[in-house]
Design an enzyme around this catalytic site. Structure first.
Site, mmCIF file in Angstrom:
data_model
loop_
_atom_site.group_PDB
_atom_site.id
_atom_site.type_symbol
_atom_site.label_atom_id
_atom_site.label_comp_id
_atom_site.label_asym_id
_atom_site.label_seq_id
_atom_site.Cartn_x
_atom_site.Cartn_y
_atom_site.Cartn_z
ATOM 1 N N ASP A 60 62.373 42.715 37.360
ATOM 2 C CA ASP A 60 63.381 41.880 36.702
ATOM 3 C C ASP A 60 63.327 41.956 35.183
ATOM 4 O O ASP A 60 63.660 40.987 34.484
ATOM 5 C CB ASP A 60 63.243 40.404 37.152
ATOM 6 C CG ASP A 60 63.356 40.260 38.655
ATOM 7 O OD1 ASP A 60 64.084 41.056 39.258
ATOM 8 O OD2 ASP A 60 62.713 39.348 39.222
ATOM 9 N N GLY A 65 67.183 43.555 42.639
ATOM 10 C CA GLY A 65 68.430 42.889 42.254
ATOM 11 C C GLY A 65 68.641 43.229 40.792
ATOM 12 O O GLY A 65 67.907 42.750 39.936
ATOM 13 N N HIS A 66 69.580 44.102 40.506
ATOM 14 C CA HIS A 66 69.806 44.580 39.137
ATOM 15 C C HIS A 66 71.128 44.019 38.621
ATOM 16 O O HIS A 66 72.194 44.362 39.136
ATOM 17 C CB HIS A 66 69.806 46.118 39.104
ATOM 18 C CG HIS A 66 68.461 46.710 39.430
ATOM 19 N ND1 HIS A 66 68.200 48.054 39.435
ATOM 20 C CD2 HIS A 66 67.283 46.111 39.736
ATOM 21 C CE1 HIS A 66 66.926 48.256 39.744
ATOM 22 N NE2 HIS A 66 66.347 47.092 39.940
ATOM 23 N N LYS A 89 66.342 46.162 34.007
ATOM 24 C CA LYS A 89 66.590 47.605 34.215
ATOM 25 C C LYS A 89 68.074 47.882 34.464
ATOM 26 O O LYS A 89 68.622 48.851 33.962
ATOM 27 C CB LYS A 89 65.761 48.109 35.414
ATOM 28 C CG LYS A 89 64.257 47.927 35.213
ATOM 29 C CD LYS A 89 63.470 48.270 36.454
ATOM 30 C CE LYS A 89 63.651 47.281 37.599
ATOM 31 N NZ LYS A 89 63.060 45.948 37.373
ATOM 32 N N GLN A 118 61.741 47.375 40.809
ATOM 33 C CA GLN A 118 60.479 46.633 40.646
ATOM 34 C C GLN A 118 59.830 46.993 39.297
ATOM 35 O O GLN A 118 60.545 47.317 38.367
ATOM 36 C CB GLN A 118 59.515 46.876 41.813
ATOM 37 C CG GLN A 118 59.974 46.268 43.139
ATOM 38 C CD GLN A 118 61.026 47.080 43.880
ATOM 39 O OE1 GLN A 118 60.832 48.254 44.128
ATOM 40 N NE2 GLN A 118 62.131 46.469 44.224
HETATM 41 P P1 GDP Z 1 66.297 44.038 36.788
HETATM 42 O O1 GDP Z 1 65.888 43.753 38.190
HETATM 43 O O2 GDP Z 1 65.202 44.676 35.990
HETATM 44 O O3 GDP Z 1 67.581 44.798 36.675
HETATM 45 O O4 GDP Z 1 66.559 42.616 36.116
HETATM 46 P P2 GDP Z 1 67.349 41.360 36.781
HETATM 47 O O5 GDP Z 1 68.784 41.654 36.748
HETATM 48 O O6 GDP Z 1 66.741 40.976 38.070
HETATM 49 O O7 GDP Z 1 66.937 40.210 35.782
HETATM 50 C C1 GDP Z 1 67.228 40.264 34.434
HETATM 51 C C2 GDP Z 1 68.102 39.041 34.081
HETATM 52 O O8 GDP Z 1 68.139 38.891 32.685
HETATM 53 C C3 GDP Z 1 69.536 39.197 34.522
HETATM 54 O O9 GDP Z 1 70.057 37.922 34.811
HETATM 55 C C4 GDP Z 1 70.202 39.769 33.277
HETATM 56 O O10 GDP Z 1 71.587 39.484 33.214
HETATM 57 C C5 GDP Z 1 69.463 39.053 32.202
HETATM 58 N N1 GDP Z 1 69.306 39.776 30.920
HETATM 59 C C6 GDP Z 1 69.117 41.102 30.717
HETATM 60 N N2 GDP Z 1 68.889 41.344 29.414
HETATM 61 C C7 GDP Z 1 68.950 40.158 28.786
HETATM 62 C C8 GDP Z 1 68.759 39.736 27.428
HETATM 63 O O11 GDP Z 1 68.481 40.527 26.533
HETATM 64 N N3 GDP Z 1 68.873 38.394 27.182
HETATM 65 C C9 GDP Z 1 69.151 37.484 28.141
HETATM 66 N N4 GDP Z 1 69.239 36.199 27.791
HETATM 67 N N5 GDP Z 1 69.323 37.843 29.427
HETATM 68 C C10 GDP Z 1 69.215 39.149 29.744
HETATM 69 P P1 IMO Z 2 63.779 44.429 40.738
HETATM 70 O O1 IMO Z 2 64.143 45.880 40.972
HETATM 71 C C1 IMO Z 2 60.891 41.198 41.096
HETATM 72 C C2 IMO Z 2 58.255 41.274 44.596
HETATM 73 C C3 IMO Z 2 58.421 40.172 45.611
HETATM 74 C C4 IMO Z 2 57.011 40.090 46.154
HETATM 75 C C5 IMO Z 2 56.559 41.537 46.175
HETATM 76 C C6 IMO Z 2 56.730 42.233 47.507
HETATM 77 O O2 IMO Z 2 64.945 43.521 40.775
HETATM 78 O O3 IMO Z 2 62.962 44.316 39.491
HETATM 79 P P2 IMO Z 2 58.803 43.144 48.888
HETATM 80 O O4 IMO Z 2 60.051 42.458 49.332
HETATM 81 O O5 IMO Z 2 59.044 44.343 48.014
HETATM 82 O O6 IMO Z 2 57.873 43.456 50.007
HETATM 83 O O7 IMO Z 2 58.047 42.035 47.996
HETATM 84 O O8 IMO Z 2 57.347 42.204 45.187
HETATM 85 N N1 IMO Z 2 59.486 42.032 44.278
HETATM 86 C C7 IMO Z 2 60.188 41.906 43.147
HETATM 87 N N2 IMO Z 2 60.019 41.058 42.106
HETATM 88 N N3 IMO Z 2 61.868 42.123 41.059
HETATM 89 C C8 IMO Z 2 62.031 43.001 42.066
HETATM 90 O O9 IMO Z 2 62.897 44.026 42.025
HETATM 91 C C9 IMO Z 2 61.193 42.882 43.210
HETATM 92 N N4 IMO Z 2 61.087 43.541 44.375
HETATM 93 C C10 IMO Z 2 60.039 43.019 45.024
HETATM 94 O O10 IMO Z 2 58.833 38.977 44.999
HETATM 95 O O11 IMO Z 2 56.192 39.398 45.251
HETATM 96 MG MG MG Z 3 65.821 42.142 39.540
#
Ligand code: GDP
Ligand code: IMO
Ligand code: MG
Length: 420
Positions: free
Chosen positions: A13, A40-41, A16, A222
């Site tokens: 998270d 979840g991107h 990416k 991840q």
């Molecule tokens: P990913 O899994 O690495 O793609 O990241 P996620 O989407 O799960 O989580 C990142 C969260 O931070 C999302 O809700 C994005 O919309 C948000 N986000 C990304 N970059 C920024 C930033 O620079 N500032 C803020 N406030 N939110 C951001």
């Molecule tokens: P993105 O790509 C954050 C965590 C889960 C758990 C562990 C194992 O959005 O960054 P799993 O379902 O893979 O067997 O869970 O890894 N986890 C993540 N945490 N972002 C993710 O993906 C994750 N994918 C798995 O919360 O601790």
């Molecule tokens: Mg994510």
């Protein structure tokens, strides 16, 4: 040409999805190489907000070819829902996406096994996303899995039923109530939907594209601290989230890798169980969660929050061979008077600058403090306008890691990005 890789350096998270979307206008090919719908991107652009789980984050760029590589595990139900949402946004996803025949399928019973295994662990649960990721990779390594290419075989249903029966047998050891038919009809319908996509030997495609002079951007899921080998085992996911995973998950030689973009938040978060040395338990942690909207993009669970951890960050940079750092969510720290960064740990009374082997080690971080900038960064678009306190924070991280921070993100939108 070359393979460039975008990787999370923390516990996932990091942002990416946003960065792949930003970089995707420079890359003709974007490819996912591991993980599955545990990811979840989130992407924000032109007033749209969408969370992608399986489809690469280049899908909204008109010129990019998006590849779901062999290393990915795919749940047809989630995939279908995601594609339907993308199509609703007017994007012709079928023309922009190809799927590897060798990607493995997540069955409804894989999800059941995931839930049963987690329930059996009780307090020691991993905090899995319950998407069936681990059981699917177990079947892959155990040489029992079903692959996307199998859906085109005439005896697919027989093979599906054989694996399902094996799963039902396996589940007998668990005291876990479930309906083996749950989601089956929906899953089979989604398999039909999947058949209408371009299913290819993506390792040939990727290498042909590279040989024809195209640069490929690999999108990690991840983060390194969740890697099956190098993460805080057993509190990890079941795939190689490191740079090397991109070669295996796409069928590309390591000789092709050029830029390795390492993404980190200006602080840390973790969702699920496991060690998190810099976790904050007071109202400052709550402020990070609130300001950063730190709730899982896949599960909605509140994310644990903490200060930036340079011991873990340096480890992730080392394992991945990061060439360019990208710092995300800098704006979330805008209101803080003081910002802390862990520079080492105390373990068993000794100063320690490595990630400990044992996930249950008592770790006390040693912090360095920085004055906050107390300014709203979200509207800034030029590096020269960033407050000097913020620049000092950036310089410190660059000095400590020896790697330049090439991109600074100051908000979720595609435009809230400063490229240095
Ligand atoms: P990913 O899994 O690495 O793609 O990241 P996620 O989407 O799960 O989580 C990142 C969260 O931070 C999302 O809700 C994005 O919309 C948000 N986000 C990304 N970059 C920024 C930033 O620079 N500032 C803020 N406030 N939110 C951001
Ligand atoms: P993105 O790509 C954050 C965590 C889960 C758990 C562990 C194992 O959005 O960054 P799993 O379902 O893979 O067997 O869970 O890894 N986890 C993540 N945490 N972002 C993710 O993906 C994750 N994918 C798995 O919360 O601790
Ligand atoms: Mg994510």
């Amino acid at each position: 040409m070359t393979l460039d890789v975008v990787l999370g350096l923390q516990w996932g998270d990091e942002g990416k999805g946003k960065i792949v979307d930003v970089l995707a206008d420079r890359y003709p090919v974007i490819a996912r190489f591991q993980g599955g719908p545990n990811a979840g991107h989130s992407l924000h652009f032109e007033g749209n907000k969408i969370v992608l789980h399986t489809v690469p984050s280049g899908v909204f760029r008109t010129k990019a070819t998006n590849i779901i590589g062999n290393g990915v595990v795919l749940d047809p139900i989630i995939f279908k829902g995601e594609c339907e949402a993308i199509i609703k946004m007017g994007v012709p996803v079928r023309n922009r996406l190809v799927i590897s025949r060798k990607a493995h399928l997540i069955l409804p019973t894989h999800r059941t096994i995931d839930a049963a295994q987690e329930a059996a662990k009780g307090a020691g649960k991993i905090g899995s996303t319950l998407k069936g990721i681990t059981p699917t990779y177990m079947d892959k390594i155990g040489r029992n899995g079903l692959r996307v290419g199998d859906i085109l075989a005439p005896d697919f249903l027989v093979r599906y039923n054989t694996l399902k029966e094996q799963h039902i047998e396996y589940l007998r050891q668990y005291d876990f109530e479930y309906d083996p038919m749950q989601n089956e009809a929906e899953w089979l319908e989604a398999v039909e939907y999947l058949r209408s996509f371009n299913i290819v030997d993506s390792e040939y495609l990727v290498n042909d594209l590279l040989n024809s002079g195209k640069t490929v951007l690999a999108e990690g899921a991840q983060g390194l601290m969740l890697d099956i080998d190098f993460g805080s085992y057993p509190f990890v996911t079941s795939s190689s989230t490191a740079c090397a995973g991109a070669c295996i998950g796409l069928g590309v030689s390591p000789k092709r890798v050029s830029r390795v973009y390492g993404i980190f938040k200006a602080y840390c978060t973790r969702v699920g169980s496991g060690p998190f040395p810099t976790e904050i338990f007071d109202e400052k942690g709550e402020e990070l969660r609130r300001r950063g909207f730190e709730f899982g993009a896949t599960t909605g669970r509140p994310r644990r929050t903490g200060w930036l951890d340079l011991v873990a960050l340096k480890y992730a940079i080392m394992i991945n061979g990061v060439t360019d750092l990208i710092m995300m969510k800098s704006d979330v720290l805008d209101t803080f008077d003081t910002i802390k960064v862990a520079t080492s740990y105390i373990v068993d009374g000794q100063k320690y600058s490595q990630v400990p082997y044992d996930s249950s080690s008592e770790v006390t971080p040693v912090y360095r403090e920085f004055p906050g900038w107390k300014r709203d960064l979200t509207g800034i678009r030029e590096e020269g306008k960033l407050p000097h306190e913020f620049i000092s924070y950036v310089h410190f991280i660059e000095q400590e890691t020896g790697i330049p921070i090439k991109i600074i993100s100051i908000g979720p939108d595609r435009d809230q990005t400063i490229i240095r």
